[in-house]
Design an enzyme around this catalytic site. Structure first.
Site, PDB file in Angstrom:
ATOM      1  N   HIS A  79       0.875  -1.173   0.000  1.00 22.86           N
ATOM      2  CA  HIS A  79       0.000   0.000   0.000  1.00 22.86           C
ATOM      3  C   HIS A  79       0.915   1.226   0.000  1.00 22.86           C
ATOM      4  O   HIS A  79       1.919   1.274   0.718  1.00 22.86           O
ATOM      5  CB  HIS A  79      -0.912   0.019   1.241  1.00 22.86           C
ATOM      6  CG  HIS A  79      -2.079  -0.926   1.131  1.00 22.86           C
ATOM      7  ND1 HIS A  79      -2.710  -1.475   2.229  1.00 22.86           N
ATOM      8  CD2 HIS A  79      -2.721  -1.418   0.034  1.00 22.86           C
ATOM      9  CE1 HIS A  79      -3.711  -2.258   1.810  1.00 22.86           C
ATOM     10  NE2 HIS A  79      -3.728  -2.245   0.494  1.00 22.86           N
ATOM     11  N   ASP A  81       1.145   4.122   1.202  1.00 18.80           N
ATOM     12  CA  ASP A  81       1.618   4.866   2.387  1.00 18.80           C
ATOM     13  C   ASP A  81       2.858   4.224   3.004  1.00 18.80           C
ATOM     14  O   ASP A  81       3.529   4.843   3.827  1.00 18.80           O
ATOM     15  CB  ASP A  81       0.502   5.018   3.442  1.00 18.80           C
ATOM     16  CG  ASP A  81      -0.208   3.718   3.812  1.00 18.80           C
ATOM     17  OD1 ASP A  81      -0.441   2.894   2.906  1.00 18.80           O
ATOM     18  OD2 ASP A  81      -0.527   3.526   5.005  1.00 18.80           O
ATOM     19  N   HIS A 287       0.181   4.105  13.234  1.00 19.52           N
ATOM     20  CA  HIS A 287      -0.737   4.089  12.093  1.00 19.52           C
ATOM     21  C   HIS A 287      -2.098   4.679  12.502  1.00 19.52           C
ATOM     22  O   HIS A 287      -3.163   4.198  12.115  1.00 19.52           O
ATOM     23  CB  HIS A 287      -0.902   2.651  11.564  1.00 19.52           C
ATOM     24  CG  HIS A 287      -1.314   2.573  10.115  1.00 19.52           C
ATOM     25  ND1 HIS A 287      -2.627   2.528   9.728  1.00 19.52           N
ATOM     26  CD2 HIS A 287      -0.607   2.538   8.967  1.00 19.52           C
ATOM     27  CE1 HIS A 287      -2.719   2.447   8.413  1.00 19.52           C
ATOM     28  NE2 HIS A 287      -1.484   2.460   7.922  1.00 19.52           N
TER      29      HIS A 287
HETATM   30 ZN   LIG Z   1      -2.148  -1.145   4.346  1.00 19.39          ZN
HETATM   31 ZN   LIG Z   2      -1.028   1.716   5.953  1.00 21.75          ZN
END
Ligand SMILES: [Zn+2]
Ligand SMILES: [Zn+2]
Length: 325
Positions: A79, A81, A287
């Site tokens: 992903h 990020d 996160h």
């Molecule tokens: Zn993720």
């Molecule tokens: Zn993430």
């Protein structure tokens, strides 16, 4: 991936190594003005490892004054990020004249990712960039410690990582050594390093073994980083017990617990439950979704399930991990 230096004994870590964890990015999928996407830098002795490398990671490294001497990057999953910062970082490393290879470790698709970085690297990459695919149970050996990957539940191939030091030698019993006739000085050091020594002259001499003067081996330190994952599941219970630092996905607070399961993330309370079940020493919540202006509710939620220390770091916070004994 390197051979130990002469001063470290096979199977034992060199005690007293620095172990520092810099939280360069603590946000969830969306950055905020205060939080960058995920990036954790761990310093072990002279090694510097990155775990995830979100957008803007290199500027966070500058702000934290960590330098760019990174030995390896471990990506939890693909992903954006968690990896966008790699593009800028390798460009800066090239500009700075890096010639040492850089390995990018990650789950399935790491080879495609590294090939894309090379394709778009029209700035002329000056050093070898290598991809190493890891799976559940894969491990990478460093000097005095091992990084082990474990599968997590995130809807796509995703890994968490464990940094675990080798056991340390037991405590040295000075009085016992003296009682056995070992003179204080260099022979003490040799016994502490696991060598059998000989005292006295050639005819009358005798051996003193480390086992006669050293206590039982002691645990090294252990850091677990889950990356993005749904709440506690069997694999992490198998492999991540008794971490000194458990860095756990805590995207949501309890008011949005439904989202945790639906979007393959964890709530802070569930992270607390994991820390409790895993007998972690300290829990770190990471996160954090951009919808929360601060992490106070997360801290309260986690503390309701875990009696140990809970930390919700902000970007650029650093935690030094001490030995348990
Ligand atoms: Zn993720
Ligand atoms: Zn993430």
């Amino acid at each position: 991936m390197r051979t130990p230096p002469a001063k470290s004994r096979e199977g034992f870590s060199v005690s007293g190594e620095t172990l520092q964890v810099y939280f360069l990015g603590t946000a969830g999928a969306l950055p905020t003005t205060q939080r960058n996407p995920p990036c954790i830098l761990i310093r072990h002795g002279s090694d510097t490892l990155l775990f995830d490398c979100g957008e803007g990671a290199q500027q966070q490294m500058m702000r934290a004054r960590c330098g760019f001497g990174v030995n390896a990057v471990f990506v939890t999953h693909w992903h954006a990020d968690h990896f966008l910062g790699i593009f800028g970082l390798v460009q800066t490393m090239s500009f700075n004249g890096r010639t040492d290879p850089l390995r990018i470790y990650g789950p399935e698709w790491v080879c495609e990712f590294v090939s894309i970085v090379k394709t778009v690297a029209r700035f002329n990459l000056k050093f070898p960039l290598e991809a190493v695919e890891l799976r559940d149970g894969s491990w990478v050996r460093f000097d005095g410690y091992t990084i082990t990957a474990f599968a997590v539940s995130h809807g796509i191939p995703a890994l968490g990582y464990i940094l675990e030091e080798d056991p340390r030698p037991g405590r040295f019993n000075r009085e016992q050594a003296v009682a056995l006739g070992v003179p204080p000085g260099p022979l003490f050091g040799r016994l502490q390093r696991g060598e059998t020594i000989r005292i006295g002259d050639k005819e009358e001499g005798r051996e003193v073994r480390p086992g006669q003067v050293m206590g039982p081996a002691r645990h090294g330190r252990k850091i677990v980083y889950t990356g993005d994952t749904r709440a506690i599941h069997s694999r992490i219970m198998d492999i991540a017990q008794e971490a000194d630092l458990l860095i756990h996905d805590a995207t949501y607070d309890e008011s949005e617990a439904d989202h945790g399961a639906e979007f393959y993330h964890t709530t802070a309370r569930q992270a607390g439950e994991a820390a409790s079940a895993l007998h972690a020493r300290t829990l770190v919540l990471i996160h954090t979704s951009s919808r929360y202006p601060d992490a106070q509710a997360h801290l309260n939620d986690a503390k309701s399930a875990f009696a140990g220390p809970v930390v919700a770091p902000y970007d650029l916070d650093m935690i030094e991990v001490p030995f348990r004994d």
